[in-house]
Design a protein around this motif. Structure first.
Motif: not given
Length: 320
Positions: A233-241, A270-280
């Motif tokens: 959850d924290r990583v996804l929040r930081w990626l959104e920033r 497995a997360a369903t948020v836009p930030a997943v697209a930034a993950i290699a």
């Protein structure tokens, strides 16, 4: 050309004997280990440089063995960080930065891990060292502190303020899985470790355009689950920033580190948020698909041969 991913996952080292035959093919050693590592992960911490400065030729060879898009996050040598005032060793630190820069675009942020003896009483030395670094090189730097007083509110806030002002990253060290909820007299996962990780408060903050996370996992996978979910959850929040993240998994028994890293990648994807697209995407997963397809092809080919050859030949193929 590789996408400049915001999130890269890896381990502390690229060569570990216990990985041969499970993570790596049997017989993997030497330069083959780094090549195999680069086929599985997008970044490595590179603890090896803490113990000695590699030659320029060695650094260039490292860069040639990994794919485009890979990043080395090398640790400053202990001769820089562990032998007294940092400012006295500024030239050596900058020489190391220049050496690491030979990796080209495969050079990620470097990081300085300070010893437990280096506390706020040396804050003037630290601030001058970091300022000189920023004035002298474009190589990004992150800082890891281990003296407990740096985690007191006053010094925590002052340090984070300096880091933000200078654009220096914070190394976020999370050792909770190997300490929290454990009876260390009976269940100490670091019992056989030569260098114990410190039991320090988690300081999960971002002070630059990037951050390095060092997650010290427990050998028993279930003990990591709650912490990994929290980190997801924290990583996804930081990626959104828009923060660039390097997430490295350690374990007192390093055989487990790659598998825990892979588990964390699965949680993120497995997360369903836009930030997943930034993950290699993890190369290891694609490699497993490719290897599985190749094995199936070999099995099919073997089956065809078995149908057209005599029993003696069938026996030989079965042994193969």
């Amino acid at each position: 050309m590789a996408i400049d991913w915001q999130f890269r996952l890896g381990c502390a080292v690229w060569s570990y004997p216990g990985w041969v035959g499970s993570v790596y093919p049997p017989g993997t050693s030497g330069q083959k280990a780094l090549r195999c590592y680069g086929e599985r992960f997008w970044a490595v911490e590179g603890n090896t440089t803490f113990y000695g400065v590699p030659t320029a030729a060695t650094v260039q060879r490292w860069g040639s063995l990994v794919p485009d898009g890979f990043r080395f996050c090398l640790k400053l040598p202990r001769d820089v960080t562990h032998l007294g005032p940092l400012l006295d060793r500024g030239p050596a630190a900058l020489a190391f930065a220049e050496r690491a820069a030979a990796l080209g675009d495969r050079c990620g942020p470097l990081f300085a891990q300070l010893p437990p003896s280096y506390g706020p009483s040396q804050s003037a030395d630290l601030r001058q060292f970091l300022s000189r670094w920023r004035q002298s090189t474009d190589v990004p730097l992150a800082l890891e502190v281990r003296h407990r007083n740096w985690f007191l509110p006053h010094w925590r806030d002052r340090l984070n303020g300096w880091l933000r002002e200078l654009g220096i990253g914070r190394v976020v060290l999370d050792t909770r899985p190997i300490y929290r909820g454990l009876d260390l007299a009976r269940d100490d996962p670091q019992q056989q470790s030569q260098r114990r990780k410190p039991d320090l408060p988690l300081q999960a903050c971002v002070t630059a355009e990037f951050a390095i996370i060092r997650f010290i996992s427990h050998p028993e996978a279930w003990r990591n689950e709650a912490y990994l979910l929290e980190w997801r959850d924290r990583v996804l929040r930081w990626l959104e920033r828009g923060v660039q993240l390097y997430f490295f998994v350690h374990c007192p028994i390093e055989e487990h580190s790659p598998h825990t890293a892979r588990q964390f990648q699965a949680l993120l994807e497995a997360a369903t948020v836009p930030a997943v697209a930034a993950i290699a995407p993890l190369p290891w997963n694609q490699l497993s698909i490719t290897e599985g397809a190749a094995a199936m092809a070999r099995n099919r080919t073997g089956g065809d041969r078995l149908g057209s050859q005599n029993d003696s030949q069938n026996d030989q193929l079965s042994l193969f």
